[in-house]
Write an enzyme that holds these catalytic residues in place. Structure first.
Site, short mmCIF file in Angstrom:
data_model
loop_
_atom_site.label_atom_id
_atom_site.label_comp_id
_atom_site.label_asym_id
_atom_site.label_seq_id
_atom_site.Cartn_x
_atom_site.Cartn_y
_atom_site.Cartn_z
N ARG A 26 -35.29 47.56 -18.16
CA ARG A 26 -34.93 47.07 -16.84
C ARG A 26 -33.88 47.99 -16.22
NH1 ARG A 26 -35.06 42.44 -20.16
NH2 ARG A 26 -36.64 40.91 -19.56
N LYS A 35 -31.76 41.06 -20.78
CA LYS A 35 -31.66 39.77 -20.11
C LYS A 35 -31.51 38.65 -21.14
CE LYS A 35 -34.05 37.20 -16.48
NZ LYS A 35 -35.27 37.16 -15.64
N HIS A 59 -38.33 48.91 -11.15
CA HIS A 59 -39.16 47.92 -11.84
C HIS A 59 -40.62 48.34 -11.88
CE1 HIS A 59 -38.39 44.10 -13.77
NE2 HIS A 59 -39.58 43.67 -13.38
N ARG A 115 -41.20 50.02 -15.06
CA ARG A 115 -41.35 49.04 -16.15
C ARG A 115 -42.77 48.48 -16.17
NH1 ARG A 115 -38.40 45.39 -19.31
NH2 ARG A 115 -38.99 43.21 -19.20
N HIS A 117 -39.50 40.12 -23.04
CA HIS A 117 -39.81 38.91 -22.29
C HIS A 117 -39.43 37.68 -23.11
CE1 HIS A 117 -43.04 40.92 -19.52
NE2 HIS A 117 -41.81 41.13 -19.11
N TYR A 146 -49.71 41.27 -16.17
CA TYR A 146 -50.32 42.59 -16.33
C TYR A 146 -51.83 42.48 -16.60
CZ TYR A 146 -45.42 43.72 -16.70
OH TYR A 146 -44.07 43.83 -16.45
#
Length: 329
Positions: A161, A186, A256, A259, A282, A291
């Site tokens: 990220r 995150k 992003h 990514r 994630h 995706y």
């Protein structure tokens, strides 16, 4: 009568609830702070009193609803930004309900406000040719060009990220056998991402003899790059790459996007969805499904396996005079 005034509750919410009890990240605190700045200014203008004189009763469900509409119409916020504002307001009024139960019904009306639905668009990503053009864009005869090239290469290979990229230190890169890069992402989750041999060699050359605590990708002043600086350099090199690869010019390239490109590259090479979720950090495997929805190759393969129905392709001709009349209109 409330045991606490609104200014005191807001201050306790930030200092006690967010910072002490929840240990929220600085990004969460900053997001909530911005929401309440806008909310208090809006409520102050609506009631004609300074923010310090506002009461909990002044900020009811009707005002919150009008404020959310104001953020979309007057400020141009998207539905996702609106929902983020509402999440911050809900969190505060949950705290109010626990701190002073006399306002429980008042808080329930705000907590019951639903999120706004929005169109979930397919992710934008770069293919192999576009990635090669982007990596070739920086001028590697300069210091900033070598820095930008190393940053872009690391971004498309690891899928970090933007906040993880700008927060990297030289000590986070582990070279040698089993080369990898460590980051705290995150949700304060620490993860390690392996590096390809060419990426590890490039980073080893870039780091040199620098101290471990030094930013991996510093600015000209030696400080960590900001999010704005990262977005600027990605946009700048995307414009340069568009000259050699025009398809890049049709896409809005952000950090992003790199990514997303990493995830799509892994998916195209047959990597399992659970492994991609682990690679990207994630929280939930379901997040990685975006995706699959964006991958036209998988859909085309599925279509190729399905046989077309053996039905005649003749034109429908009604046998009723009324239908014939309507068809002729």
């Amino acid at each position: 009568m409330s045991a606490f005034a609104l200014p005191a509750l807001i201050q306790r919410f930030f200092t006690d609830r967010l910072c002490v009890q929840m240990e929220a990240s600085r990004h969460t605190v900053a997001s909530y702070r911005d929401t309440f700045r806008l909310l208090l200014r809006y409520a102050s203008a609506r009631h004609g009193k300074p923010p310090v004189k506002l009461t909990i009763e002044d900020i009811d469900a009707d005002l919150v609803g009008d404020f959310l509409v104001h953020t979309e119409t007057a400020r141009g916020n998207s539905a996702r930004s609106r929902n983020t504002r509402l999440a911050a307001i809900r969190s505060f009024f949950r705290y109010v309900a626990m701190s002073d139960p006399t306002w429980l019904l008042h808080c329930q009306r705000i907590l019951a406000m639903p999120n706004k639905r929005y169109v979930r668009r397919a992710v934008t990503f770069l293919d192999g040719e576009e990635i090669a053009a982007l990596l070739a864009a920086p001028d590697r005869t300069t210091w900033t060009g070598r820095r930008d090239h190393a940053l872009l290469l690391l971004a498309v290979q690891t899928g970090l990220r933007a906040s993880e990229l700008v927060g990297l230190r030289c000590g986070d890169v582990v070279l040698g056998t089993g080369a990898h890069i460590r980051c705290v992402g995150k949700g304060r989750k620490e993860r390690a991402t392996p590096l390809r041999r060419e990426t590890a060699k490039l980073l080893a050359k870039w780091i040199g003899d620098n101290e471990e605590n030094r930013p991996l990708f510093p600015s000209l002043r030696g400080e960590p790059l900001s999010r704005d600086a990262l977005e600027h350099l990605v946009r700048k090199h995307s414009l340069t790459a568009a000259r050699a690869c025009p398809s890049i010019g049709t896409k809005r390239i952000t950090p992003h996007t790199l990514r997303h490109s990493t995830a799509m590259d892994l998916l195209h090479h047959g990597v399992d969805q659970a492994v991609i979720a682990l690679w990207l950090g994630h929280e939930n495997v379901e997040t990685t499904q975006i995706y699959i929805h964006a991958d036209m190759r998988l859909k085309e393969k599925a279509l190729a396996r399905v046989a077309a129905p053996a039905t005649p392709s003749s034109r429908f001709r009604p046998d009723d005079q009324l239908l014939a009349f309507l068809e002729g209109l």
